[in-house]
Scaffold this motif. Structure first.
Motif, PDB file in Angstrom:
ATOM      1  N   GLY A  98       0.855  -1.344   0.131  1.00  9.97           N
ATOM      2  CA  GLY A  98      -0.011   0.054   0.145  1.00  9.97           C
ATOM      3  C   GLY A  98       0.764   1.106  -0.190  1.00  9.97           C
ATOM      4  N   THR A  99       2.295   1.183  -0.140  1.00 12.59           N
ATOM      5  CA  THR A  99       2.917   2.471  -0.016  1.00 12.59           C
ATOM      6  C   THR A  99       3.840   2.410  -1.283  1.00 12.59           C
ATOM      7  N   LEU A 100       4.232   3.541  -1.519  1.00 11.26           N
ATOM      8  CA  LEU A 100       5.387   3.720  -2.690  1.00 11.26           C
ATOM      9  C   LEU A 100       6.724   3.590  -1.986  1.00 11.26           C
ATOM     10  N   ASN A 101       7.642   2.557  -2.654  1.00  7.70           N
ATOM     11  CA  ASN A 101       8.863   2.357  -2.061  1.00  7.70           C
ATOM     12  C   ASN A 101       9.781   2.548  -3.008  1.00  7.70           C
ATOM     13  N   PHE A 102      11.011   3.306  -2.682  1.00  5.32           N
ATOM     14  CA  PHE A 102      12.256   3.630  -3.361  1.00  5.32           C
ATOM     15  C   PHE A 102      13.341   3.343  -2.735  1.00  5.32           C
ATOM     16  N   ASP A 103      14.417   2.599  -3.648  1.00  3.77           N
ATOM     17  CA  ASP A 103      15.609   2.644  -3.027  1.00  3.77           C
ATOM     18  C   ASP A 103      16.405   3.669  -3.770  1.00  3.77           C
ATOM     19  N   VAL A 104      17.484   4.365  -2.939  1.00  7.87           N
ATOM     20  CA  VAL A 104      17.956   5.538  -3.297  1.00  7.87           C
ATOM     21  C   VAL A 104      19.346   5.311  -3.365  1.00  7.87           C
ATOM     22  N   TYR A 105      20.184   5.261  -4.456  1.00  6.75           N
ATOM     23  CA  TYR A 105      21.725   5.218  -4.961  1.00  6.75           C
ATOM     24  C   TYR A 105      22.196   6.408  -5.015  1.00  6.75           C
ATOM     25  N   ALA A 106      23.622   6.537  -4.794  1.00  8.58           N
ATOM     26  CA  ALA A 106      24.467   7.764  -4.833  1.00  8.58           C
ATOM     27  C   ALA A 106      25.509   7.366  -5.976  1.00  8.58           C
ATOM     28  N   LEU A 107      25.830   8.282  -6.591  1.00  4.43           N
ATOM     29  CA  LEU A 107      26.807   8.355  -7.544  1.00  4.43           C
ATOM     30  C   LEU A 107      28.196   7.894  -6.902  1.00  4.43           C
ATOM     31  N   LEU A 108      28.789   6.713  -7.240  1.00  5.52           N
ATOM     32  CA  LEU A 108      30.175   6.301  -6.567  1.00  5.52           C
ATOM     33  C   LEU A 108      31.208   6.510  -7.734  1.00  5.52           C
ATOM     34  N   ASP A 109      31.155   6.229  -8.812  1.00  4.96           N
ATOM     35  CA  ASP A 109      32.310   6.466  -9.998  1.00  4.96           C
ATOM     36  C   ASP A 109      31.577   6.550 -11.460  1.00  4.96           C
ATOM     37  N   ALA A 110      32.186   7.723 -12.083  1.00  2.00           N
ATOM     38  CA  ALA A 110      31.496   8.097 -13.055  1.00  2.00           C
ATOM     39  C   ALA A 110      32.534   7.973 -14.182  1.00  2.00           C
ATOM     40  N   ASP A 111      33.621   7.304 -13.888  1.00  2.00           N
ATOM     41  CA  ASP A 111      34.992   7.176 -14.889  1.00  2.00           C
ATOM     42  C   ASP A 111      34.429   6.523 -16.136  1.00  2.00           C
ATOM     43  N   GLY A 112      33.424   5.993 -16.546  1.00  3.90           N
ATOM     44  CA  GLY A 112      33.015   5.605 -17.777  1.00  3.90           C
ATOM     45  C   GLY A 112      31.846   6.227 -18.493  1.00  3.90           C
ATOM     46  N   TRP A 113      31.463   7.398 -17.717  1.00  3.78           N
ATOM     47  CA  TRP A 113      30.532   8.324 -18.413  1.00  3.78           C
ATOM     48  C   TRP A 113      31.058   8.960 -19.634  1.00  3.78           C
ATOM     49  N   ALA A 143      28.825   6.391 -21.181  1.00  2.00           N
ATOM     50  CA  ALA A 143      28.399   4.977 -21.270  1.00  2.00           C
ATOM     51  C   ALA A 143      27.796   4.419 -20.137  1.00  2.00           C
ATOM     52  N   THR A 144      28.735   4.493 -18.960  1.00  2.00           N
ATOM     53  CA  THR A 144      28.428   4.098 -17.883  1.00  2.00           C
ATOM     54  C   THR A 144      28.849   4.852 -16.441  1.00  2.00           C
ATOM     55  N   ALA A 145      28.177   4.607 -15.397  1.00  2.00           N
ATOM     56  CA  ALA A 145      28.217   5.191 -13.917  1.00  2.00           C
ATOM     57  C   ALA A 145      27.876   3.926 -13.038  1.00  2.00           C
ATOM     58  N   THR A 146      28.602   4.203 -11.901  1.00  5.39           N
ATOM     59  CA  THR A 146      28.410   3.113 -10.857  1.00  5.39           C
ATOM     60  C   THR A 146      27.807   3.967  -9.613  1.00  5.39           C
ATOM     61  N   TYR A 147      26.906   3.283  -8.836  1.00  7.58           N
ATOM     62  CA  TYR A 147      26.201   3.970  -7.874  1.00  7.58           C
ATOM     63  C   TYR A 147      26.224   2.989  -6.706  1.00  7.58           C
ATOM     64  N   THR A 148      26.179   3.399  -5.470  1.00  6.92           N
ATOM     65  CA  THR A 148      26.026   2.664  -4.230  1.00  6.92           C
ATOM     66  C   THR A 148      24.702   2.892  -3.640  1.00  6.92           C
TER      67      THR A 148
END
Length: 78
Positions: free
Chosen positions: A42-57, A59-64
């Motif tokens: 009955g609720t809206l649930n979200f997982d929050v991730y923070a930017l960890l590494d954008a060396d591949g930007w 094309a890619t980025a890694t979040y934790t």
């Protein structure tokens, strides 16, 4: 005109296998945080991730994983 970038986000979470998802962004830089829908009920649930590494930007980025948030859905207008 806003440019849309599609990139692969690698999501890291302790105790879970890394997950890779495709994200669309309207920025020339990777988003600092991502919110991903999680769970249900009955609720809206979200997982929050923070930017960890954008060396591949761009094309890619890694979040934790940072935290999970939930809130009640808004009541319909009467």
């Amino acid at each position: 005109m806003t440019r849309t970038t599609t990139f692969r986000a690698r999501l890291l979470r302790s105790g879970a296998e890394p997950q890779t998802v495709t994200i669309r962004s309207s920025s020339d830089a990777p988003p600092r945080t991502l919110r991903r829908a999680a769970g249900g009920g009955g609720t809206l649930n979200f997982d929050v991730y923070a930017l960890l590494d954008a060396d591949g930007w761009p094309a890619t980025a890694t979040y934790t994983y940072v935290e999970s948030l939930s809130r009640e859905p808004a009541a319909p207008d009467a």
